[in-house]
Design a protein around this motif. Structure first.
Motif, PDB file in Angstrom:
ATOM      1  N   TYR A   1       0.828  -1.203   0.000  1.00  0.00           N
ATOM      2  CA  TYR A   1       0.000   0.000   0.000  1.00  0.00           C
ATOM      3  C   TYR A   1       0.869   1.262   0.000  1.00  0.00           C
ATOM      4  O   TYR A   1       0.542   2.249  -0.660  1.00  0.00           O
ATOM      5  CB  TYR A   1      -0.934  -0.005   1.205  1.00  0.00           C
ATOM      6  N   THR A   2       1.977   1.221   0.711  1.00  0.00           N
ATOM      7  CA  THR A   2       2.892   2.358   0.737  1.00  0.00           C
ATOM      8  C   THR A   2       3.467   2.624  -0.647  1.00  0.00           C
ATOM      9  O   THR A   2       3.564   3.784  -1.084  1.00  0.00           O
ATOM     10  CB  THR A   2       4.040   2.113   1.735  1.00  0.00           C
ATOM     11  N   ARG A   3       3.821   1.576  -1.348  1.00  0.00           N
ATOM     12  CA  ARG A   3       4.367   1.764  -2.701  1.00  0.00           C
ATOM     13  C   ARG A   3       3.319   2.371  -3.625  1.00  0.00           C
ATOM     14  O   ARG A   3       3.615   3.292  -4.396  1.00  0.00           O
ATOM     15  CB  ARG A   3       4.870   0.440  -3.267  1.00  0.00           C
ATOM     16  N   GLN A   4       2.080   1.887  -3.549  1.00  0.00           N
ATOM     17  CA  GLN A   4       1.033   2.361  -4.448  1.00  0.00           C
ATOM     18  C   GLN A   4       0.468   3.722  -4.049  1.00  0.00           C
ATOM     19  O   GLN A   4      -0.187   4.383  -4.864  1.00  0.00           O
ATOM     20  CB  GLN A   4      -0.099   1.333  -4.507  1.00  0.00           C
ATOM     21  N   THR A   5       0.699   4.130  -2.818  1.00  0.00           N
ATOM     22  CA  THR A   5       0.143   5.399  -2.334  1.00  0.00           C
ATOM     23  C   THR A   5       1.244   6.438  -2.129  1.00  0.00           C
ATOM     24  O   THR A   5       1.278   7.462  -2.810  1.00  0.00           O
ATOM     25  CB  THR A   5      -0.636   5.168  -1.025  1.00  0.00           C
ATOM     26  N   TYR A   6       2.151   6.189  -1.215  1.00  0.00           N
ATOM     27  CA  TYR A   6       3.214   7.157  -0.917  1.00  0.00           C
ATOM     28  C   TYR A   6       4.229   7.249  -2.055  1.00  0.00           C
ATOM     29  O   TYR A   6       4.483   8.336  -2.591  1.00  0.00           O
ATOM     30  CB  TYR A   6       3.909   6.765   0.384  1.00  0.00           C
ATOM     31  N   ASP A   7       4.827   6.125  -2.425  1.00  0.00           N
ATOM     32  CA  ASP A   7       5.904   6.150  -3.418  1.00  0.00           C
ATOM     33  C   ASP A   7       5.428   6.711  -4.752  1.00  0.00           C
ATOM     34  O   ASP A   7       6.068   7.587  -5.334  1.00  0.00           O
ATOM     35  CB  ASP A   7       6.478   4.745  -3.626  1.00  0.00           C
ATOM     36  N   LEU A   8       4.301   6.206  -5.242  1.00  0.00           N
ATOM     37  CA  LEU A   8       3.804   6.631  -6.549  1.00  0.00           C
ATOM     38  C   LEU A   8       3.491   8.127  -6.545  1.00  0.00           C
ATOM     39  O   LEU A   8       3.869   8.857  -7.461  1.00  0.00           O
ATOM     40  CB  LEU A   8       2.564   5.815  -6.923  1.00  0.00           C
ATOM     41  N   THR A   9       2.804   8.590  -5.506  1.00  0.00           N
ATOM     42  CA  THR A   9       2.438  10.002  -5.427  1.00  0.00           C
ATOM     43  C   THR A   9       3.670  10.896  -5.369  1.00  0.00           C
ATOM     44  O   THR A   9       3.740  11.927  -6.046  1.00  0.00           O
ATOM     45  CB  THR A   9       1.562  10.263  -4.189  1.00  0.00           C
TER      46      THR A   9
END
Length: 224
Positions: free
Chosen positions: A84-92
């Motif tokens: 979820y961190t990759r798809q939310t924090y990292d991507l953004t």
């Protein structure tokens, strides 16, 4: 104004796109995403991009914008924190960091969620990750950053959720949501009001960075 839109195929993004195309002061909307839109409009230009973690090939197309409306997001259901961190924090942050470098005059608007944990220390995983994302965005050198926390969103004007379960919910409870939105506006916002409120903060700003449902209703009601 020139507007960059991420997540235009999602439920929120569809509503935001509609309001951008209706706005007289929006001269161009560039929608960046993996999936092509079926909609065509004289103001709308699409940029299809498969790798949302690498924007270097698009940098020549991502300059000269007044605003970025970032409506891209995923549900945390079934995800562990790392995913979820990759798809939310990292991507953004990959997208936002690129845009801050290319467009320091830009206003960046991010769709977060009610209950986001700004301390990043709470027990709810998605709320921590959203809080971490919000805090990182506020540190970037944009002209302004606004964090929308809309809560329950009612789709209007033919906007549909890509998630079947969510769309069934909206179809079944649509009339009830409309009633609740009128009598308890702090509980429910619409895709229309979210789009209008986003454009409002780009035009004239807002006193605070975090935009809650009551703020969305107030901003959406303001005239150009």
């Amino acid at each position: 104004m020139r507007v960059l839109l991420f997540g235009a195929t999602g439920m929120v993004g569809q509503g935001v796109l509609r309001e951008c195309l209706l706005a007289a002061d929006v001269q161009e909307v560039v929608a960046v995403g993996r999936t092509a839109l079926t909609q065509e409009h004289g103001k709308l230009h699409q940029v299809l991009h498969a790798d949302m973690f690498d924007f270097q090939p698009l940098e020549h197309l991502l300059q000269g914008f007044d605003a970025c409306l970032f409506c891209l997001g995923v549900s945390s259901v079934g995800m562990d924190e790392a995913t979820y961190t990759r798809q939310t924090y990292d991507l953004t942050l990959v997208a936002a960091s690129t845009l801050a470098r290319l467009n320091p005059q830009m206003t960046f608007v991010y769709v977060s969620g009610t209950g986001t944990d700004s301390s990043e220390q709470g027990k709810v995983m998605w709320a921590r990750v959203k809080g971490k994302t919000e805090n990182a965005l506020l540190r970037l050198p944009f002209k302004a950053v606004y964090l929308f926390r809309p809560g329950i969103i009612q789709p209007l004007h033919g906007v549909r959720s890509k998630t079947r379960l969510y769309q069934a919910f909206y179809t079944l409870l649509g009339p009830l949501l409309s009633l609740v939105r009128r009598v308890r506006p702090a509980w429910i916002v619409s895709t229309e009001s979210v789009g209008r409120a986003m454009l409002a903060v780009v035009r004239q700003g807002a006193p605070q960075a975090v935009i809650e449902p009551a703020d969305i209703h107030r901003l959406a009601a303001e005239r150009m």
